[in-house]
Design an enzyme around this catalytic site. Sequence first.
Site, PDB file in Angstrom:
ATOM      1  N   ASP A  92      -1.925   3.970   8.602  1.00 41.86           N
ATOM      2  CA  ASP A  92      -3.120   4.831   8.190  1.00 41.86           C
ATOM      3  C   ASP A  92      -3.594   6.021   9.159  1.00 41.86           C
ATOM      4  OD1 ASP A  92      -5.174   5.729   6.450  1.00 41.86           O
ATOM      5  OD2 ASP A  92      -5.867   3.499   5.905  1.00 41.86           O
ATOM      6  N   GLU A 127       1.632   7.042   5.108  1.00 33.12           N
ATOM      7  CA  GLU A 127       2.776   6.327   4.918  1.00 33.12           C
ATOM      8  C   GLU A 127       3.580   7.145   4.112  1.00 33.12           C
ATOM      9  OE1 GLU A 127       0.031   2.082   4.597  1.00 33.12           O
ATOM     10  OE2 GLU A 127       0.366   3.120   3.007  1.00 33.12           O
ATOM     11  N   SER A 161      -4.453   7.977  -1.709  1.00 30.49           N
ATOM     12  CA  SER A 161      -5.653   8.545  -0.971  1.00 30.49           C
ATOM     13  C   SER A 161      -4.885   9.598  -0.333  1.00 30.49           C
ATOM     14  CB  SER A 161      -6.651   7.765  -0.234  1.00 30.49           C
ATOM     15  OG  SER A 161      -6.000   7.124   0.654  1.00 30.49           O
ATOM     16  N   THR A 207      -9.062  -2.840  -0.877  1.00 32.02           N
ATOM     17  CA  THR A 207      -9.020  -1.930  -2.086  1.00 32.02           C
ATOM     18  C   THR A 207      -7.568  -1.664  -2.477  1.00 32.02           C
ATOM     19  OG1 THR A 207      -9.630  -0.013  -0.384  1.00 32.02           O
ATOM     20  CG2 THR A 207     -11.114  -1.099  -1.661  1.00 32.02           C
ATOM     21  N   GLY A 208      -6.747  -1.623  -1.229  1.00 32.74           N
ATOM     22  CA  GLY A 208      -5.369  -1.123  -1.762  1.00 32.74           C
ATOM     23  C   GLY A 208      -4.539  -2.444  -2.324  1.00 32.74           C
ATOM     24  N   ASP A 209      -4.834  -3.469  -1.972  1.00 40.45           N
ATOM     25  CA  ASP A 209      -4.026  -4.495  -2.622  1.00 40.45           C
ATOM     26  C   ASP A 209      -4.698  -4.721  -4.211  1.00 40.45           C
ATOM     27  OD1 ASP A 209      -3.374  -5.016  -0.094  1.00 40.45           O
ATOM     28  OD2 ASP A 209      -5.030  -6.425   0.308  1.00 40.45           O
TER      29      ASP A 209
END
Length: 286
Positions: A92, A127, A161, A207-209
């Site tokens: 990140d 990423e 994002s 939040t990503g999961d």
Amino acid sequence: MQPEPECRVLSIQSHVVRGFVGNKSAAFPLQVLGFEVDLINSVQFSNHTGYDHWKGQTMTAEELQTLYEGLQLNDVTRYDYVLTVCDPVMGDKRNGDGYMYVPENLLPAYKEKVVPLADIITPNQYEAEILAGRKMNTEKEAIEVMDILHAMGPDTVVITSSDLPSALGDNYLVTLGSQRKVIAGGSRVTERIRMEIPKVDAVFVGTGDLFAAMLLAWTHQHPNNLKIACEKTVSALQHIVTRTISNAKALAGPGKKPSAAQLELRVVQSKRQIENPEIIIHATTI
């Protein structure tokens, strides 16, 4: 009597005793949305590592293989989906600079072995850039990055994002999505969407999961409509983070910064928004 239809997901992620990250973040929304979910916990920690302290264990490759072999011996390894959140934990940006969470020598394994096997990937901007090997500072460059990622194998790429310029101002993040699909007659088309998401003044874990799990669910329901799938996913997530920050501030008290414990996602309390999200974030086609 015919057996009830089911859609079964094998989710291979980390596990925490307290809070919502990894499998704890993914399982509940998938179950609420009607999926059977089998869990393999790659890591078992007391809590996520954003706390001051944590304890726990990491599974070895042999231990993970042993669990799967047990399933194989019982002939119960037929899954509709496998969910493993690999790319969102690669890295990140911190203070504007890229930061790898994993050793850089693992990058070729992601690019050459993991990504080509995936149908859907959900990287953040950093990423996506390191996987594609190029920067994205404009929407045009972002589309080029997504096309490079498509060429690696995945038919659906959602950059969860980014800090691309937003027409709505500096207080918005930009989410971009691209889906390759076959239409009537056999020709291939690519649907691309863009979403402007209000920033929330807090740092959340999990939040990503949560995003990946809900996107899986909604792309299953809307396999040829990335716009609707992303609108439902992002709107539900926005409901959850807004609720979480409001509750965290109430717990912390006036003028105090919420703790990691107070900022745990309010996933269970948001069951209705997960099941039937009110669309508050709309996507535009690009």
